[in-house]
Design a protein around this motif. Sequence first.
Motif, mmCIF file in Angstrom:
data_model
loop_
_atom_site.group_PDB
_atom_site.id
_atom_site.type_symbol
_atom_site.label_atom_id
_atom_site.label_comp_id
_atom_site.label_asym_id
_atom_site.label_seq_id
_atom_site.Cartn_x
_atom_site.Cartn_y
_atom_site.Cartn_z
ATOM 1 N N GLY A 154 -18.050 -27.770 -55.672
ATOM 2 C CA GLY A 154 -17.536 -27.405 -56.977
ATOM 3 C C GLY A 154 -16.303 -26.531 -56.918
ATOM 4 O O GLY A 154 -16.343 -25.379 -57.366
ATOM 5 N N GLN A 155 -15.195 -27.050 -56.400
ATOM 6 C CA GLN A 155 -13.948 -26.293 -56.362
ATOM 7 C C GLN A 155 -12.781 -27.254 -56.606
ATOM 8 O O GLN A 155 -12.867 -28.446 -56.312
ATOM 9 N N TYR A 156 -11.699 -26.725 -57.156
ATOM 10 C CA TYR A 156 -10.482 -27.509 -57.307
ATOM 11 C C TYR A 156 -9.667 -27.421 -56.017
ATOM 12 O O TYR A 156 -9.478 -26.342 -55.455
ATOM 13 N N VAL A 157 -9.193 -28.578 -55.562
ATOM 14 C CA VAL A 157 -8.338 -28.640 -54.383
ATOM 15 C C VAL A 157 -7.012 -29.266 -54.780
ATOM 16 O O VAL A 157 -6.926 -30.046 -55.731
ATOM 17 N N CYS A 158 -5.963 -28.919 -54.059
ATOM 18 C CA CYS A 158 -4.635 -29.427 -54.387
ATOM 19 C C CYS A 158 -4.533 -30.920 -54.101
ATOM 20 O O CYS A 158 -5.210 -31.448 -53.214
ATOM 21 N N ALA A 159 -3.682 -31.599 -54.870
ATOM 22 C CA ALA A 159 -3.400 -32.999 -54.590
ATOM 23 C C ALA A 159 -2.861 -33.119 -53.170
ATOM 24 O O ALA A 159 -1.957 -32.397 -52.777
ATOM 25 N N MET A 173 -6.826 -32.318 -62.791
ATOM 26 C CA MET A 173 -6.039 -31.440 -63.648
ATOM 27 C C MET A 173 -4.589 -31.556 -63.201
ATOM 28 O O MET A 173 -4.220 -31.099 -62.107
ATOM 29 N N ASP A 174 -3.741 -32.183 -64.038
ATOM 30 C CA ASP A 174 -2.406 -32.535 -63.566
ATOM 31 C C ASP A 174 -1.484 -31.343 -63.367
ATOM 32 O O ASP A 174 -0.503 -31.436 -62.636
ATOM 33 N N GLN A 175 -1.781 -30.201 -63.987
ATOM 34 C CA GLN A 175 -0.945 -29.022 -63.804
ATOM 35 C C GLN A 175 -1.582 -27.992 -62.872
ATOM 36 O O GLN A 175 -1.073 -26.877 -62.748
ATOM 37 N N GLY A 176 -2.657 -28.368 -62.218
ATOM 38 C CA GLY A 176 -3.296 -27.440 -61.288
ATOM 39 C C GLY A 176 -2.497 -27.247 -60.015
ATOM 40 O O GLY A 176 -1.506 -27.939 -59.753
ATOM 41 N N CYS A 177 -2.907 -26.295 -59.234
ATOM 42 C CA CYS A 177 -2.269 -25.999 -57.939
ATOM 43 C C CYS A 177 -0.774 -25.740 -58.121
ATOM 44 O O CYS A 177 0.066 -26.307 -57.412
ATOM 45 N N ASN A 178 -0.452 -24.911 -59.083
ATOM 46 C CA ASN A 178 0.931 -24.510 -59.343
ATOM 47 C C ASN A 178 1.830 -25.703 -59.657
ATOM 48 O O ASN A 178 2.978 -25.775 -59.228
ATOM 49 N N GLY A 179 1.267 -26.657 -60.431
ATOM 50 C CA GLY A 179 2.052 -27.801 -60.873
ATOM 51 C C GLY A 179 1.995 -29.012 -59.980
ATOM 52 O O GLY A 179 2.509 -30.072 -60.346
ATOM 53 N N ILE A 180 1.363 -28.900 -58.823
ATOM 54 C CA ILE A 180 1.254 -30.033 -57.915
ATOM 55 C C ILE A 180 0.202 -31.028 -58.416
ATOM 56 O O ILE A 180 0.295 -32.225 -58.202
ATOM 57 N N GLY A 181 -0.798 -30.519 -59.113
ATOM 58 C CA GLY A 181 -1.940 -31.331 -59.514
ATOM 59 C C GLY A 181 -3.136 -30.983 -58.651
ATOM 60 O O GLY A 181 -2.999 -30.709 -57.454
ATOM 61 N N SER A 182 -4.321 -30.953 -59.250
ATOM 62 C CA SER A 182 -5.515 -30.616 -58.479
ATOM 63 C C SER A 182 -6.665 -31.535 -58.869
ATOM 64 O O SER A 182 -6.664 -32.172 -59.918
ATOM 65 N N ASP A 207 -21.091 -48.379 -58.267
ATOM 66 C CA ASP A 207 -21.615 -49.395 -59.174
ATOM 67 C C ASP A 207 -20.729 -49.466 -60.412
ATOM 68 O O ASP A 207 -19.562 -49.812 -60.324
ATOM 69 N N ALA A 208 -21.242 -49.115 -61.561
ATOM 70 C CA ALA A 208 -20.532 -49.293 -62.827
ATOM 71 C C ALA A 208 -19.277 -48.424 -62.902
ATOM 72 O O ALA A 208 -19.219 -47.314 -62.359
ATOM 73 N N TYR A 209 -18.281 -48.935 -63.606
ATOM 74 C CA TYR A 209 -17.032 -48.220 -63.853
ATOM 75 C C TYR A 209 -17.031 -47.696 -65.287
ATOM 76 O O TYR A 209 -17.460 -48.383 -66.211
ATOM 77 N N ASN A 210 -16.542 -46.468 -65.471
ATOM 78 C CA ASN A 210 -16.424 -45.888 -66.802
ATOM 79 C C ASN A 210 -15.037 -45.273 -66.931
ATOM 80 O O ASN A 210 -14.675 -44.349 -66.195
ATOM 81 N N ALA A 211 -14.257 -45.783 -67.867
ATOM 82 C CA ALA A 211 -12.865 -45.358 -68.014
ATOM 83 C C ALA A 211 -12.719 -43.925 -68.504
ATOM 84 O O ALA A 211 -11.640 -43.331 -68.392
ATOM 85 N N ALA A 212 -13.783 -43.343 -69.046
ATOM 86 C CA ALA A 212 -13.697 -41.983 -69.563
ATOM 87 C C ALA A 212 -13.911 -40.924 -68.484
ATOM 88 O O ALA A 212 -13.636 -39.736 -68.712
ATOM 89 N N MET A 213 -14.382 -41.315 -67.323
ATOM 90 C CA MET A 213 -14.695 -40.346 -66.269
ATOM 91 C C MET A 213 -13.423 -39.872 -65.549
ATOM 92 O O MET A 213 -12.344 -40.387 -65.749
ATOM 93 N N CYS A 214 -13.596 -38.889 -64.681
ATOM 94 C CA CYS A 214 -12.496 -38.301 -63.893
ATOM 95 C C CYS A 214 -11.366 -37.850 -64.815
ATOM 96 O O CYS A 214 -10.194 -38.198 -64.615
ATOM 97 N N SER A 215 -11.724 -37.099 -65.830
ATOM 98 C CA SER A 215 -10.747 -36.548 -66.768
ATOM 99 C C SER A 215 -9.904 -37.625 -67.427
ATOM 100 O O SER A 215 -8.720 -37.449 -67.697
ATOM 101 N N GLY A 216 -10.516 -38.784 -67.677
ATOM 102 C CA GLY A 216 -9.829 -39.879 -68.338
ATOM 103 C C GLY A 216 -9.122 -40.844 -67.425
ATOM 104 O O GLY A 216 -8.521 -41.814 -67.887
ATOM 105 N N LEU A 217 -9.179 -40.615 -66.116
ATOM 106 C CA LEU A 217 -8.547 -41.537 -65.169
ATOM 107 C C LEU A 217 -9.453 -42.694 -64.814
ATOM 108 O O LEU A 217 -9.018 -43.676 -64.210
ATOM 109 N N GLY A 218 -10.727 -42.591 -65.170
ATOM 110 C CA GLY A 218 -11.695 -43.629 -64.827
ATOM 111 C C GLY A 218 -12.485 -43.230 -63.590
ATOM 112 O O GLY A 218 -11.979 -42.552 -62.704
ATOM 113 N N GLY A 219 -13.745 -43.669 -63.531
ATOM 114 C CA GLY A 219 -14.569 -43.315 -62.379
ATOM 115 C C GLY A 219 -15.624 -44.359 -62.106
ATOM 116 O O GLY A 219 -15.997 -45.149 -62.972
#
Length: 225
Positions: A154-159, A173-182, A207-219
């Motif tokens: 449970g931690q955010y890591v840089c892109a 989170m597209d603006q995480g890690c000082n704007g790099i994305g996390s 298995d199943a795909y859901n477009a709402a997951m991963c902050s709207g990127l799909g999962g």
Amino acid sequence: MKTKYRHLLGLGRSSVVAVRSRLAAAASVVALLVVALTGAATGAATAAPQVPTAPQASTASQLPQVSQAAPVSAADAVPGWVCPGTAIPDGWVISLRDANGCNGAGSWFMQPAQDGMWICATSPIPAGYVLTMHTPNGCNANIDTWFMQLPVDGQYVCAGSPIPTGYVLTGHMDQGCNGIGSWFEVVARAGEYICPGVPVPPGFRTDAYNAAMCSGLGGWYLLPA
């Protein structure tokens, strides 16, 4: 990750300048990735699109680089300043730069890796570590610097951060890690939705795909293999 790494330092200031110039484009690359993915993922529980490139690839050129060459023994290594071209032993990192060292070529401070430290963009990333913060003005030389830690659930890591074995990414989170994305990183469990392009850990399947997951990127839904 069990792969062992070593790294050869850059041969001068030009490599450092190149790293900084590529950083300016990193945030826009991540933004383009988000636009491309969200544009294709509308609604929920739809048919899964083709899996895109793993998220860490978007900023890999800005991260500390690793080499696949044969590892160097750390048995005789001693913390201290080294010149460009010096082989960095496995499990060691570069944490500082002295622009006036090595007769003007610039020197780098080499030391063993440890949890919770800043490393220069020229440093290898030892196996088992992740990158959680970024600054473009560190390493005692105003160059890209990354905060390196051991992974936790449970931690955010840089892109571009390595994804340790047994972990997955579930949010963005597209603006995480000082704007790099996390990316939000957790221990893999059945019932999680993992982000596009994330490697499926051993012992699991998707298995199943859901477009709402991963902050709207799909999962993709993770299940035991």
